[in-house]
Design a protein around this motif. Structure first.
Motif, mmCIF file in Angstrom:
data_model
loop_
_atom_site.group_PDB
_atom_site.id
_atom_site.type_symbol
_atom_site.label_atom_id
_atom_site.label_comp_id
_atom_site.label_asym_id
_atom_site.label_seq_id
_atom_site.Cartn_x
_atom_site.Cartn_y
_atom_site.Cartn_z
ATOM 1 N N SER A 1 -0.033 13.688 1.967
ATOM 2 C CA SER A 1 -0.919 14.295 0.969
ATOM 3 C C SER A 1 -1.762 13.258 0.234
ATOM 4 O O SER A 1 -2.873 13.571 -0.213
ATOM 5 N N LEU A 2 -1.262 12.029 0.118
ATOM 6 C CA LEU A 2 -1.945 11.038 -0.704
ATOM 7 C C LEU A 2 -2.820 10.064 0.081
ATOM 8 O O LEU A 2 -3.764 9.498 -0.468
ATOM 9 N N LEU A 3 -2.533 9.857 1.365
ATOM 10 C CA LEU A 3 -3.282 8.865 2.134
ATOM 11 C C LEU A 3 -4.584 9.446 2.678
ATOM 12 O O LEU A 3 -4.586 10.507 3.310
ATOM 13 N N SER A 4 -5.676 8.748 2.450
ATOM 14 C CA SER A 4 -6.939 9.099 3.098
ATOM 15 C C SER A 4 -6.993 8.530 4.504
ATOM 16 O O SER A 4 -7.578 9.130 5.405
ATOM 17 N N LEU A 5 -6.401 7.356 4.707
ATOM 18 C CA LEU A 5 -6.334 6.749 6.037
ATOM 19 C C LEU A 5 -5.177 5.766 6.090
ATOM 20 O O LEU A 5 -5.004 4.952 5.191
ATOM 21 N N LEU A 6 -4.405 5.854 7.161
ATOM 22 C CA LEU A 6 -3.373 4.861 7.470
ATOM 23 C C LEU A 6 -3.672 4.350 8.874
ATOM 24 O O LEU A 6 -3.683 5.127 9.834
ATOM 25 N N TRP A 7 -3.919 3.060 8.978
ATOM 26 C CA TRP A 7 -4.354 2.432 10.231
ATOM 27 C C TRP A 7 -3.312 1.421 10.691
ATOM 28 O O TRP A 7 -2.875 0.562 9.906
ATOM 29 N N LEU A 8 -2.907 1.508 11.942
ATOM 30 C CA LEU A 8 -2.009 0.523 12.556
ATOM 31 C C LEU A 8 -2.656 0.056 13.858
ATOM 32 O O LEU A 8 -3.077 0.880 14.672
ATOM 33 N N GLY B 1 0.805 -1.216 0.000
ATOM 34 C CA GLY B 1 0.000 0.000 0.000
ATOM 35 C C GLY B 1 0.833 1.259 0.000
ATOM 36 O O GLY B 1 0.635 2.165 -0.828
ATOM 37 N N LEU B 2 1.797 1.314 0.924
ATOM 38 C CA LEU B 2 2.622 2.515 1.025
ATOM 39 C C LEU B 2 3.628 2.601 -0.113
ATOM 40 O O LEU B 2 4.099 3.695 -0.451
ATOM 41 N N GLY B 3 3.952 1.476 -0.723
ATOM 42 C CA GLY B 3 4.863 1.471 -1.864
ATOM 43 C C GLY B 3 4.183 1.761 -3.186
ATOM 44 O O GLY B 3 4.850 1.930 -4.212
ATOM 45 N N ASN B 4 2.845 1.803 -3.160
ATOM 46 C CA ASN B 4 2.078 2.038 -4.389
ATOM 47 C C ASN B 4 0.929 2.998 -4.096
ATOM 48 O O ASN B 4 -0.248 2.664 -4.251
ATOM 49 N N LEU B 5 1.286 4.190 -3.671
ATOM 50 C CA LEU B 5 0.267 5.174 -3.320
ATOM 51 C C LEU B 5 -0.505 5.661 -4.536
ATOM 52 O O LEU B 5 -1.560 6.296 -4.392
ATOM 53 N N ASP B 6 -0.038 5.330 -5.728
ATOM 54 C CA ASP B 6 -0.815 5.609 -6.930
ATOM 55 C C ASP B 6 -1.967 4.626 -7.090
ATOM 56 O O ASP B 6 -2.883 4.858 -7.882
ATOM 57 N N HIS B 7 -1.934 3.529 -6.310
ATOM 58 C CA HIS B 7 -2.992 2.520 -6.360
ATOM 59 C C HIS B 7 -3.925 2.559 -5.145
ATOM 60 O O HIS B 7 -5.092 2.172 -5.261
ATOM 61 N N PHE B 8 -3.394 2.944 -3.986
ATOM 62 C CA PHE B 8 -4.152 2.820 -2.738
ATOM 63 C C PHE B 8 -4.134 4.128 -1.944
ATOM 64 O O PHE B 8 -3.070 4.699 -1.710
ATOM 65 N N ALA B 9 -5.333 4.547 -1.508
ATOM 66 C CA ALA B 9 -5.429 5.709 -0.630
ATOM 67 C C ALA B 9 -5.731 5.311 0.809
ATOM 68 O O ALA B 9 -5.674 6.140 1.707
ATOM 69 N N TRP B 10 -6.065 4.035 1.014
ATOM 70 C CA TRP B 10 -6.464 3.537 2.334
ATOM 71 C C TRP B 10 -5.626 2.310 2.647
ATOM 72 O O TRP B 10 -5.652 1.323 1.894
ATOM 73 N N VAL B 11 -4.891 2.340 3.755
ATOM 74 C CA VAL B 11 -3.965 1.254 4.098
ATOM 75 C C VAL B 11 -4.135 0.897 5.564
ATOM 76 O O VAL B 11 -4.170 1.788 6.431
ATOM 77 N N GLY B 12 -4.232 -0.401 5.858
ATOM 78 C CA GLY B 12 -4.372 -0.834 7.239
ATOM 79 C C GLY B 12 -3.553 -2.072 7.545
ATOM 80 O O GLY B 12 -3.419 -2.954 6.693
ATOM 81 N N GLN C 1 6.801 10.946 14.586
ATOM 82 C CA GLN C 1 7.956 11.845 14.522
ATOM 83 C C GLN C 1 7.950 12.682 13.252
ATOM 84 O O GLN C 1 8.407 13.834 13.260
ATOM 85 N N HIS C 2 7.434 12.112 12.169
ATOM 86 C CA HIS C 2 7.480 12.802 10.888
ATOM 87 C C HIS C 2 6.137 13.429 10.502
ATOM 88 O O HIS C 2 5.960 13.877 9.362
ATOM 89 N N GLY C 3 5.211 13.456 11.444
ATOM 90 C CA GLY C 3 3.969 14.186 11.233
ATOM 91 C C GLY C 3 3.035 13.585 10.208
ATOM 92 O O GLY C 3 2.256 14.325 9.583
ATOM 93 N N VAL C 4 3.097 12.268 10.041
ATOM 94 C CA VAL C 4 2.205 11.602 9.083
ATOM 95 C C VAL C 4 0.924 11.191 9.817
ATOM 96 O O VAL C 4 0.986 10.373 10.735
ATOM 97 N N PRO C 5 -0.225 11.739 9.458
ATOM 98 C CA PRO C 5 -1.466 11.393 10.146
ATOM 99 C C PRO C 5 -1.778 9.901 10.016
ATOM 100 O O PRO C 5 -1.639 9.323 8.930
ATOM 101 N N HIS C 6 -2.174 9.294 11.115
ATOM 102 C CA HIS C 6 -2.524 7.881 11.106
ATOM 103 C C HIS C 6 -3.290 7.564 12.378
ATOM 104 O O HIS C 6 -3.301 8.359 13.320
ATOM 105 N N ILE C 7 -3.930 6.415 12.391
ATOM 106 C CA ILE C 7 -4.586 5.937 13.601
ATOM 107 C C ILE C 7 -3.757 4.803 14.174
ATOM 108 O O ILE C 7 -3.397 3.851 13.470
ATOM 109 N N TRP C 8 -3.432 4.908 15.451
ATOM 110 C CA TRP C 8 -2.736 3.852 16.182
ATOM 111 C C TRP C 8 -3.703 3.293 17.206
ATOM 112 O O TRP C 8 -4.207 4.035 18.058
#
Length: 257
Positions: free
Chosen positions: A197-204, A163-174, A225-232
């Protein structure tokens, strides 16, 4: 962002007299592997070929195959109940076999090098074979913002890697209880601003008794640390199905909204 919640009692129990989705087995041609491969596909209640649906690709663990979620995770019951409660965006859910090799059954030494390599090879099978098949044979949206990938354990690592390696394919990664196949955070997210800028949701998420939790924590800390929005979401439990079923319940409601 940290989410503190869990599914309500009965979320995974069969309900009488509600509309039902359909789970089916498909065969698709894989140029990556060189033969036909199986996947399971869930279509939602009141599915119609005249509508267009977003798609979630939901991956299994190292000891599973395309039927693992169906056999152990009650996904069709969870999703049907959510649809009945108007909590879910109607979606197609595809359950692939993430072991992309000719004999892709979960047998013998599951950690054999060729089987680990097959999990890596699945990236090509998914992008070049399975996704095109689904989008040619189902009324699936074809834009990245209508495509999600998530999985448990080995499939959690795959979901982050792919998902994170192909952000042109996926906006939602969990990722649920991501396994050691997960790439290092610096490799997963080399450009935090692009991911943001590209992720609609990143879930861990991971159970607090899971001996693999440091993998998920490492990704969470890097993203923070790098300010990437996500849900933990650190929850009560180990490396097991009660955790992953709860994760599916929580994550699926947030997709495509």
């Amino acid at each position: 962002m940290t989410l503190i919640s869990s599914a309500p009692a009965g979320y995974d129990q069969y309900r009488e007299n509600i509309p039902r989705g359909v789970m089916e087995i498909i065969d698709y041609p894989s140029t990556t592997v060189g033969n036909s491969r199986k996947a399971m596909v869930y279509t939602p209640p009141q599915y119609s070929s005249t509508n267009a649906y977003p798609v979630l690709y939901l991956l299994h663990g190292i000891g599973g195959d395309e039927a693992e979620w169906h056999n152990h995770g009650s996904p069709q019951i969870i999703l049907d109940n959510l649809c009945s409660d108007n909590l879910l965006e109607p979606m197609i859910v595809v359950f692939p076999n993430g072991r992309a090799m000719v004999n892709d059954r979960a047998e013998g030494d599951l950690f054999a090098p060729e089987k680990i390599q097959a999990f890596e090879r699945f990236e090509s099978d998914l992008l070049h074979d399975l996704i095109p098949y689904i989008e040619s044979n189902y009324p699936a949206h074809t834009s990245r913002d209508k495509r999600a990938i998530a999985g448990l354990s080995m499939g959690g690592g795959q979901s982050l890697n792919i998902g994170l390696g192909n952000l042109d394919h996926f906006a939602w990664v969990g990722a649920f209880s991501a396994a050691p196949n997960t790439r290092t955070p610096e490799v997963l997210v080399p450009d935090p601003s692009e991911a943001t800028s590209l992720l609609s949701l990143l879930w861990l998420s991971c159970g607090d008794q899971d001996n693999l939790i440091n993998i998920s924590l490492g990704v969470h800390q890097y993203l923070t640390q790098h300010g990437v929005p996500h849900i933990w979401h650190e929850e009560s439990g180990g490396h097991d199905w009660p955790v992953w079923k709860n994760d599916l319940y929580l994550l699926s409601q947030r997709l495509f909204k």
